[in-house]
Design a protein around this motif. Structure first.
Motif, PDB file in Angstrom:
ATOM      1  N   ILE A 148       0.844  -1.203   0.000  1.00  0.00           N
ATOM      2  CA  ILE A 148       0.000   0.000   0.000  1.00  0.00           C
ATOM      3  C   ILE A 148       0.876   1.248   0.000  1.00  0.00           C
ATOM      4  O   ILE A 148       0.615   2.216  -0.726  1.00  0.00           O
ATOM      5  CB  ILE A 148      -0.939  -0.002   1.230  1.00  0.00           C
ATOM      6  N   GLY A 149       1.932   1.233   0.820  1.00  0.00           N
ATOM      7  CA  GLY A 149       2.833   2.370   0.893  1.00  0.00           C
ATOM      8  C   GLY A 149       3.481   2.687  -0.443  1.00  0.00           C
ATOM      9  O   GLY A 149       3.636   3.858  -0.820  1.00  0.00           O
ATOM     10  N   LEU A 150       3.858   1.648  -1.178  1.00  0.00           N
ATOM     11  CA  LEU A 150       4.471   1.855  -2.495  1.00  0.00           C
ATOM     12  C   LEU A 150       3.446   2.394  -3.491  1.00  0.00           C
ATOM     13  O   LEU A 150       3.729   3.318  -4.255  1.00  0.00           O
ATOM     14  CB  LEU A 150       5.066   0.545  -3.008  1.00  0.00           C
ATOM     15  N   LEU A 151       2.255   1.798  -3.477  1.00  0.00           N
ATOM     16  CA  LEU A 151       1.226   2.219  -4.424  1.00  0.00           C
ATOM     17  C   LEU A 151       0.792   3.663  -4.201  1.00  0.00           C
ATOM     18  O   LEU A 151       0.380   4.349  -5.139  1.00  0.00           O
ATOM     19  CB  LEU A 151       0.012   1.291  -4.319  1.00  0.00           C
ATOM     20  N   ASN A 152       0.876   4.124  -2.961  1.00  0.00           N
ATOM     21  CA  ASN A 152       0.467   5.489  -2.647  1.00  0.00           C
ATOM     22  C   ASN A 152       1.572   6.519  -2.865  1.00  0.00           C
ATOM     23  O   ASN A 152       1.340   7.721  -2.699  1.00  0.00           O
ATOM     24  CB  ASN A 152      -0.026   5.575  -1.195  1.00  0.00           C
ATOM     25  N   HIS A 153       2.762   6.041  -3.243  1.00  0.00           N
ATOM     26  CA  HIS A 153       3.849   6.991  -3.493  1.00  0.00           C
ATOM     27  C   HIS A 153       3.544   7.764  -4.781  1.00  0.00           C
ATOM     28  O   HIS A 153       3.247   7.171  -5.822  1.00  0.00           O
ATOM     29  CB  HIS A 153       5.184   6.256  -3.629  1.00  0.00           C
ATOM     30  N   PRO A 154       3.622   9.092  -4.731  1.00  0.00           N
ATOM     31  CA  PRO A 154       3.214   9.896  -5.898  1.00  0.00           C
ATOM     32  C   PRO A 154       4.065   9.673  -7.149  1.00  0.00           C
ATOM     33  O   PRO A 154       3.603   9.964  -8.259  1.00  0.00           O
ATOM     34  CB  PRO A 154       3.360  11.339  -5.389  1.00  0.00           C
ATOM     35  N   LYS A 155       5.280   9.146  -6.987  1.00  0.00           N
ATOM     36  CA  LYS A 155       6.161   8.986  -8.143  1.00  0.00           C
ATOM     37  C   LYS A 155       6.344   7.518  -8.559  1.00  0.00           C
ATOM     38  O   LYS A 155       7.279   7.192  -9.287  1.00  0.00           O
ATOM     39  CB  LYS A 155       7.530   9.593  -7.839  1.00  0.00           C
ATOM     40  N   PRO A 171      -4.467  -9.436   6.449  1.00  0.00           N
ATOM     41  CA  PRO A 171      -5.281  -9.642   5.241  1.00  0.00           C
ATOM     42  C   PRO A 171      -4.865  -8.704   4.113  1.00  0.00           C
ATOM     43  O   PRO A 171      -4.605  -7.528   4.342  1.00  0.00           O
ATOM     44  CB  PRO A 171      -6.701  -9.344   5.730  1.00  0.00           C
ATOM     45  N   LEU A 172      -4.818  -9.229   2.905  1.00  0.00           N
ATOM     46  CA  LEU A 172      -4.440  -8.449   1.728  1.00  0.00           C
ATOM     47  C   LEU A 172      -5.695  -7.974   0.998  1.00  0.00           C
ATOM     48  O   LEU A 172      -6.450  -8.786   0.457  1.00  0.00           O
ATOM     49  CB  LEU A 172      -3.590  -9.304   0.784  1.00  0.00           C
ATOM     50  N   PRO A 173      -5.948  -6.656   0.966  1.00  0.00           N
ATOM     51  CA  PRO A 173      -7.112  -6.145   0.229  1.00  0.00           C
ATOM     52  C   PRO A 173      -7.023  -6.513  -1.256  1.00  0.00           C
ATOM     53  O   PRO A 173      -5.955  -6.409  -1.869  1.00  0.00           O
ATOM     54  CB  PRO A 173      -7.022  -4.628   0.431  1.00  0.00           C
ATOM     55  N   VAL A 174      -8.137  -6.918  -1.828  1.00  0.00           N
ATOM     56  CA  VAL A 174      -8.165  -7.358  -3.221  1.00  0.00           C
ATOM     57  C   VAL A 174      -7.713  -6.249  -4.168  1.00  0.00           C
ATOM     58  O   VAL A 174      -6.957  -6.481  -5.117  1.00  0.00           O
ATOM     59  CB  VAL A 174      -9.587  -7.837  -3.600  1.00  0.00           C
ATOM     60  N   GLU A 175      -8.149  -4.993  -3.886  1.00  0.00           N
ATOM     61  CA  GLU A 175      -7.781  -3.900  -4.771  1.00  0.00           C
ATOM     62  C   GLU A 175      -6.280  -3.626  -4.750  1.00  0.00           C
ATOM     63  O   GLU A 175      -5.696  -3.212  -5.761  1.00  0.00           O
ATOM     64  CB  GLU A 175      -8.562  -2.628  -4.412  1.00  0.00           C
ATOM     65  N   VAL A 176      -5.659  -3.875  -3.614  1.00  0.00           N
ATOM     66  CA  VAL A 176      -4.204  -3.696  -3.513  1.00  0.00           C
ATOM     67  C   VAL A 176      -3.497  -4.753  -4.365  1.00  0.00           C
ATOM     68  O   VAL A 176      -2.537  -4.462  -5.088  1.00  0.00           O
ATOM     69  CB  VAL A 176      -3.740  -3.786  -2.045  1.00  0.00           C
TER      70      VAL A 176
END
Length: 565
Positions: A310-317, A335-340
């Protein structure tokens, strides 16, 4: 097959049963050092160590440990982040015949003292900046020796020169330890000790402990999970079988999961050494550093936890980095969210699947297939040699598909028991079955689902947090009359810690006061992020605080906010 419908889902490449060669965990380092002597085993901030160098360094440490009196079965604590010393220390302790006690470097004096005293550790290997903390509690433990290392010891030039100044600026701590008496310098051990061949004719694959892995519960203090060499070898071998497309001696693993957590130890450290992989060591998670590392070092395997992805996906770059080297990722700890899962696969082109396990099972018992059919929301199917069943909470009998009960598992990765706690061991081990405390069900195809936790454990950011431990600290505050702690939903951490507090009549305490107080006694990730002051707490007729009703209140509140939103 009627009791194991999941085997029908297995691809032909994954065997239902495995064979385990009866040799210790460290024997695989000996083997990899022979096969891949000059191949890079570790990469750490620009520094590379070959398998031969790691092997010889581990033997040096083992010899030194034996010289200062560490013998077979003694416990040696390792309090290090992911760095070369952590790898050398783990295998060195095992070569010495001792049992490794992995200790979180974030522990406060209180937490550290408890673990060291309970494990009766005779020595500890730790960072220099943690030396003052260890020294303060040493008299209340069985510690005889403190071995100190520094991050700079394994940094390349000029980072090794600059690091002490950076460390002083960040922490304000400057530690000077001399190599004398019961204080030992890791660097001096490496330069002044000759490696000795490892021998252990009395080794017992099934009975000898490799580690004490501390976990906890909602009733009582953390417990030492006794994991044998067979437990760890079996689980690492299962992981290897699951990742059947991985090539021996060729994969590059992003080693960010902490080795002091059994998930990181088994699926990263032990598996990598067993298979001759190269590990890219990262001592902590920082999104930008991780993205840069992936682009530069090209890891192919990336085990992690949902908060990391999640932290990587939310990084703006994130779109500016090339993450295409990643082929497979197994997510655990929460638990791993499906969208992630879907977003991460779109960004990297690799596969991300969810697994399940617990410290008592070394840790993995279930997983989704990486390259075959995956079921969203499911923890997957049992791994090779692993049985699983859902038992009725009322009768204790196995339940048919789609009925909710307690998940139980059985297999060679299941612990020997809890250290010095026979009654608590008997409570969770029944005829070879490990009762997980998690509530779930199995569908007709053998896929398992977790619906709730029987225990009130909080999983925040991949860390296990035990309410009782936090509550005991809150109760020590002179102004607190009653307190209960629960996990509430958090979009980033999965869950976060909330404390419900009833103050004494004459007390005038703020959230900031309690936050400052708890930080003295708890690691940062255990400290409540939210406080709610109440006049009274919901209780049963006999006065037991109803934690679950508070959790239900939070869920309803969240649902109402979503409806209004």
């Amino acid at each position: 097959m009627d009791n194991r419908p999941w085997l029908l889902q297995y691809p032909k490449e994954i065997p239902a049963e495995l064979e385990y060669e009866p040799k210790p965990v460290h024997a695989y380092l000996t083997e990899s050092a022979r096969i891949y002597a000059n191949k890079s085993a570790l990469h750490f901030m620009g520094k590379e160590l070959t398998y031969k160098e790691v092997y010889q360094s581990s033997l040096k440490l083992a010899r030194y440990l034996n010289t200062i009196g560490i013998k077979k079965g003694d416990r040696v604590a390792i309090m290090l982040p992911n760095c070369p010393q952590a790898v050398i220390a783990f295998y060195g302790v095992l070569y010495a015949g001792a049992v490794a006690v992995q200790t979180n470097p974030l522990y406060t004096e209180r937490e550290l003292e408890y673990q060291l005293a309970d494990s009766e550790a005779k020595a500890i290997i730790s960072l220099d900046i943690l030396f003052p903390r260890i020294s303060k509690i040493r008299k209340n433990t069985d510690l005889e020796h403190i071995i100190v290392t520094a991050i700079k010891d394994y940094l390349p030039f000029p980072k090794n020169v600059a690091y002490p100044f950076i460390q002083k600026k960040q922490s304000g701590i400057v530690v000077s330890v001399k190599h004398e008496g019961n204080h030992h310098l890791f660097k001096s051990i490496m330069s002044g000790t000759s490696p000795a061949a490892w021998e252990d004719p009395a080794f017992n694959f099934e009975e000898d402990l490799a580690i004490l892995q501390y976990t906890g519960g909602t009733t009582g203090m953390p417990k030492g999970v006794m994991l044998t060499h067979k437990n760890l070898i079996a689980n690492a071998s299962m992981c290897d079988a699951w990742m059947y497309k991985a090539e021996k001696g060729k994969e590059i693993v992003l080693a960010m999961l902490p080795f002091f957590h059994v998930y990181g130890m088994t699926t990263v450290l032990i598996l990598s050494v067993m298979q001759g992989y190269k590990m890219i060591l990262l001592p902590k998670f920082d999104a930008e550093t991780t993205l840069k590392t992936i682009q530069k070092e090209r890891p192919t395997v990336f085990p992690g936890a949902p908060t990391i992805y999640i932290g990587l996906l939310n990084h703006p770059k994130i779109n500016k980095y090339d993450l295409s080297s990643i082929d497979s990722c197994i997510s655990g700890s929460a638990p791993l969210p499906v969208e992630v899962q879907h977003r991460f696969e779109e960004v990297t082109g690799g596969k991300l699947v969810e697994g399940y396990g617990l410290s008592e099972s070394s840790p993995v018992t279930h997983g989704n297939f990486i390259w075959e059919n995956r079921v969203s929301g499911s923890i997957g199917v049992p791994w090779p040699d692993t049985d699983a069943a859902i038992f009725s909470l009322e009768t204790g009998e196995p339940l048919p598909p789609n009925e909710v009960g307690e998940l139980a598992v059985k297999g060679p990765q299941v612990m020997k028991g809890y250290w010095k706690r026979p009654e608590e061991t008997d409570a969770v081990l029944k005829d070879g079955w490990l009762l997980t405390g998690d509530l779930g069900y199995m569908d007709e195809d053998g896929y398992f689902y977790i619906v709730d936790r029987k225990k009130d454990i909080i999983i925040a950011g991949g860390y296990n947090i035990y309410p009782r431990e936090v509550e005991e600290v809150l109760y020590e505050h002179p102004g607190v009359q009653e307190a209960v702690v629960a996990g509430i939903p958090d979009p980033y951490r999965g869950e976060t810690v909330k404390a419900y507090v009833v103050l004494k009549d004459d007390a005038s305490i703020t959230e900031e006061d309690l936050n400052a107080f708890t930080r003295q006694y708890l690691a940062a990730y255990k400290v409540p992020r939210v406080y709610e002051f109440r006049k009274e707490l919901p209780k049963t007729a006999v006065g037991k605080i109803l934690r679950r009703s508070l959790v239900e209140e939070e869920r309803k509140k969240l649902q109402n906010e979503e409806i209004i939103g």
